[in-house]
Design a protein around this motif. Structure first.
Motif, PDB file in Angstrom:
ATOM      1  N   ASP A   1       0.825  -1.205   0.000  1.00 19.44           N
ATOM      2  CA  ASP A   1       0.000   0.000   0.000  1.00 19.44           C
ATOM      3  C   ASP A   1       0.863   1.260   0.000  1.00 19.44           C
ATOM      4  N   MET A   2       2.145   1.116  -0.382  1.00 23.84           N
ATOM      5  CA  MET A   2       3.046   2.269  -0.457  1.00 23.84           C
ATOM      6  C   MET A   2       2.799   3.040  -1.758  1.00 23.84           C
ATOM      7  N   THR A   3       3.293   4.262  -1.799  1.00 22.20           N
ATOM      8  CA  THR A   3       3.232   5.036  -3.036  1.00 22.20           C
ATOM      9  C   THR A   3       4.216   4.459  -4.047  1.00 22.20           C
ATOM     10  N   ARG A   4       4.070   4.864  -5.291  1.00 22.13           N
ATOM     11  CA  ARG A   4       4.975   4.369  -6.323  1.00 22.13           C
ATOM     12  C   ARG A   4       6.404   4.822  -6.048  1.00 22.13           C
ATOM     13  N   GLY A   5       7.358   3.949  -6.310  1.00 24.65           N
ATOM     14  CA  GLY A   5       8.757   4.296  -6.100  1.00 24.65           C
ATOM     15  C   GLY A   5       9.601   3.075  -5.801  1.00 24.65           C
ATOM     16  N   MET A   6      10.861   3.326  -5.434  1.00 18.66           N
ATOM     17  CA  MET A   6      11.815   2.251  -5.143  1.00 18.66           C
ATOM     18  C   MET A   6      11.930   2.067  -3.635  1.00 18.66           C
ATOM     19  N   TYR A   7      12.006   0.799  -3.199  1.00 14.61           N
ATOM     20  CA  TYR A   7      12.071   0.468  -1.783  1.00 14.61           C
ATOM     21  C   TYR A   7      13.096  -0.643  -1.546  1.00 14.61           C
ATOM     22  N   ILE A   8      13.462  -0.785  -0.281  1.00 14.31           N
ATOM     23  CA  ILE A   8      14.328  -1.892   0.149  1.00 14.31           C
ATOM     24  C   ILE A   8      13.618  -2.629   1.263  1.00 14.31           C
ATOM     25  N   ILE A   9      13.489  -3.938   1.114  1.00 14.35           N
ATOM     26  CA  ILE A   9      12.923  -4.756   2.179  1.00 14.35           C
ATOM     27  C   ILE A   9      14.066  -5.490   2.861  1.00 14.35           C
ATOM     28  N   HIS A  10      14.039  -5.493   4.193  1.00 13.77           N
ATOM     29  CA  HIS A  10      15.093  -6.118   4.989  1.00 13.77           C
ATOM     30  C   HIS A  10      14.458  -7.144   5.908  1.00 13.77           C
ATOM     31  N   ALA A  11      15.002  -8.370   5.891  1.00 17.51           N
ATOM     32  CA  ALA A  11      14.534  -9.433   6.779  1.00 17.51           C
ATOM     33  C   ALA A  11      15.743 -10.241   7.212  1.00 17.51           C
ATOM     34  N   GLY A  12      15.989 -10.261   8.527  1.00 18.84           N
ATOM     35  CA  GLY A  12      17.176 -10.954   9.004  1.00 18.84           C
ATOM     36  C   GLY A  12      18.422 -10.293   8.450  1.00 18.84           C
ATOM     37  N   LYS A  13      19.252 -11.075   7.736  1.00 22.59           N
ATOM     38  CA  LYS A  13      20.463 -10.531   7.126  1.00 22.59           C
ATOM     39  C   LYS A  13      20.257 -10.135   5.674  1.00 22.59           C
ATOM     40  N   HIS A  14      19.086 -10.437   5.131  1.00 17.44           N
ATOM     41  CA  HIS A  14      18.912 -10.301   3.685  1.00 17.44           C
ATOM     42  C   HIS A  14      18.107  -9.064   3.331  1.00 17.44           C
ATOM     43  N   SER A  15      18.497  -8.421   2.218  1.00 13.80           N
ATOM     44  CA  SER A  15      17.808  -7.230   1.722  1.00 13.80           C
ATOM     45  C   SER A  15      17.598  -7.374   0.229  1.00 13.80           C
ATOM     46  N   GLU A  16      16.493  -6.839  -0.247  1.00 11.16           N
ATOM     47  CA  GLU A  16      16.222  -6.814  -1.687  1.00 11.16           C
ATOM     48  C   GLU A  16      15.589  -5.479  -2.066  1.00 11.16           C
ATOM     49  N   VAL A  17      15.913  -5.015  -3.253  1.00  9.26           N
ATOM     50  CA  VAL A  17      15.317  -3.796  -3.806  1.00  9.26           C
ATOM     51  C   VAL A  17      14.093  -4.194  -4.632  1.00  9.26           C
ATOM     52  N   PHE A  18      13.029  -3.399  -4.517  1.00  9.48           N
ATOM     53  CA  PHE A  18      11.863  -3.627  -5.381  1.00  9.48           C
ATOM     54  C   PHE A  18      11.230  -2.297  -5.730  1.00  9.48           C
ATOM     55  N   VAL A  19      10.417  -2.321  -6.765  1.00 13.09           N
ATOM     56  CA  VAL A  19       9.760  -1.103  -7.258  1.00 13.09           C
ATOM     57  C   VAL A  19       8.268  -1.302  -7.204  1.00 13.09           C
ATOM     58  N   VAL A  20       7.577  -0.331  -6.644  1.00 12.30           N
ATOM     59  CA  VAL A  20       6.114  -0.327  -6.632  1.00 12.30           C
ATOM     60  C   VAL A  20       5.652   0.561  -7.773  1.00 12.30           C
ATOM     61  N   PHE A  21       4.727   0.047  -8.598  1.00 13.29           N
ATOM     62  CA  PHE A  21       4.248   0.837  -9.740  1.00 13.29           C
ATOM     63  C   PHE A  21       2.722   0.852  -9.785  1.00 13.29           C
TER      64      PHE A  21
END
Length: 314
Positions: free
Chosen positions: A294-314
């Motif tokens: 439910d975020m606005t459009r844009g680039m984000y980073i999700i972090h869980a434990g030691k791992h992170s990933e970049v994703f884009v909401v459109f």
């Protein structure tokens, strides 16, 4: 003539090594600070596609000499000798590296470095001197899932500052470097005992005749010996390696996600996750394996434990 030729070859080799090293000094907006500084050192052995170890390097409290950049420069010879990255956040104008904004930025910078470079996330260590040594204990233990070992140097700390978190040292390699003239009965022996009592794999070097300084003799050799202990100690087979053995590349089902969609996350045993904007603002967190986008459009980073990933909401 041969001596001249040999000398020229040696000079070119040294110069080539210096050229292949790189220290990056940059800033980014973070949590209201428009210019949060940081430095990164890339050793000459780095090649894209081949993950190498890294140290989170936490600077001392002395604004006349120290910040993220100068601390990074101080450890360059050590990092180049051992072929490791340095990730050096800056504590800002007050010089403290453990203010709330600083610890949040440290986590964000680590996550970002994992995305920018090929860093072995199972071989990340924390190192710091003085206030940075204290923060190596406090931040390191509070975020122990990120680290394969801790290397506090001349930590300006009292035993009370790790009350409630010392038990997180179980099975963690810890190498303590300290000067025999640097209040060892307050800053060294109680911390050493606490690490041992809480099940850490501990080794130490009490430098005879040394006070509160990083400018001790044979610095690179002493820190290299500490690093060898951290990376080779049997305690290194802890949860960080177990996490590394899992397939963490499927945290998100895809990297382009439309708004107003619920997606299932692939999480390890730790179900807690956080989502940050590209500027470091926390916008969402959860403790289940489902996330509503439910975020606005844009680039984000999700972090869980030691791992992170970049994703884009459109």
């Amino acid at each position: 003539m041969r001596k001249i030729y040999f000398s020229l070859v040696m000079i070119l080799c040294v110069f080539g090594t210096l050229l292949s090293q790189e220290q990056i000094n940059e800033s980014m907006p973070f949590q209201g600070d428009p210019d949060k500084d940081y430095s990164i050192f890339i050793p000459s052995n780095y090649e894209e596609g081949e993950a190498i170890p890294a140290f989170l390097a936490l600077h001392p409290l002395n604004t006349n000499r120290w910040n993220g950049q100068t601390w990074c420069e101080e450890l360059t010879d050590f990092a180049e000798t051992n072929g490791v990255f340095l990730i050096c956040p800056d504590g800002g104008v007050d010089g403290k590296i453990d203010d709330p904004i600083d610890t949040a930025f440290t986590s964000f910078l680590l996550d970002s470095a994992f995305i920018w470079y090929d860093i072995d996330e199972t071989k990340v260590y924390a190192i710091g001197f003085s206030w940075g040594g204290k923060t190596t204990y406090t931040y390191g233990l509070n975020h122990i899932d990120k680290f394969a070992g801790l290397l506090p140097i001349g930590a300006a700390i009292t035993i009370g500052e790790i009350n409630g978190i010392a038990e997180k040292a179980m099975d963690v390699p810890v190498y303590i470097v300290h000067g025999s003239l640097d209040s060892p009965n307050v800053r060294y022996f109680p911390l050493l005992e606490a690490m041992e009592d809480n099940g850490a794999c501990v080794e130490s070097n009490l430098l005879q005749g040394v006070g509160h300084t990083i400018d001790f003799a044979n610095q690179v050799e002493i820190l290299t010996e500490a690093y060898e202990f951290l990376k080779d100690n049997a305690c290194a087979t802890t949860s960080i390696e177990e996490a590394g053995s899992q397939d963490l590349n499927v945290l998100l089902p895809y990297s382009m996600i439309p708004q107003h969609q619920a997606i299932d996350l692939t999480l390890s045993n730790d179900k807690n996750w956080e989502v940050y904007t590209a500027g470091g603002t926390l916008v969402k967190s959860g403790s289940t394996d489902r996330m509503v986008v439910d975020m606005t459009r844009g680039m984000y980073i999700i972090h869980a434990g030691k791992h992170s990933e970049v994703f884009v909401v459109f």
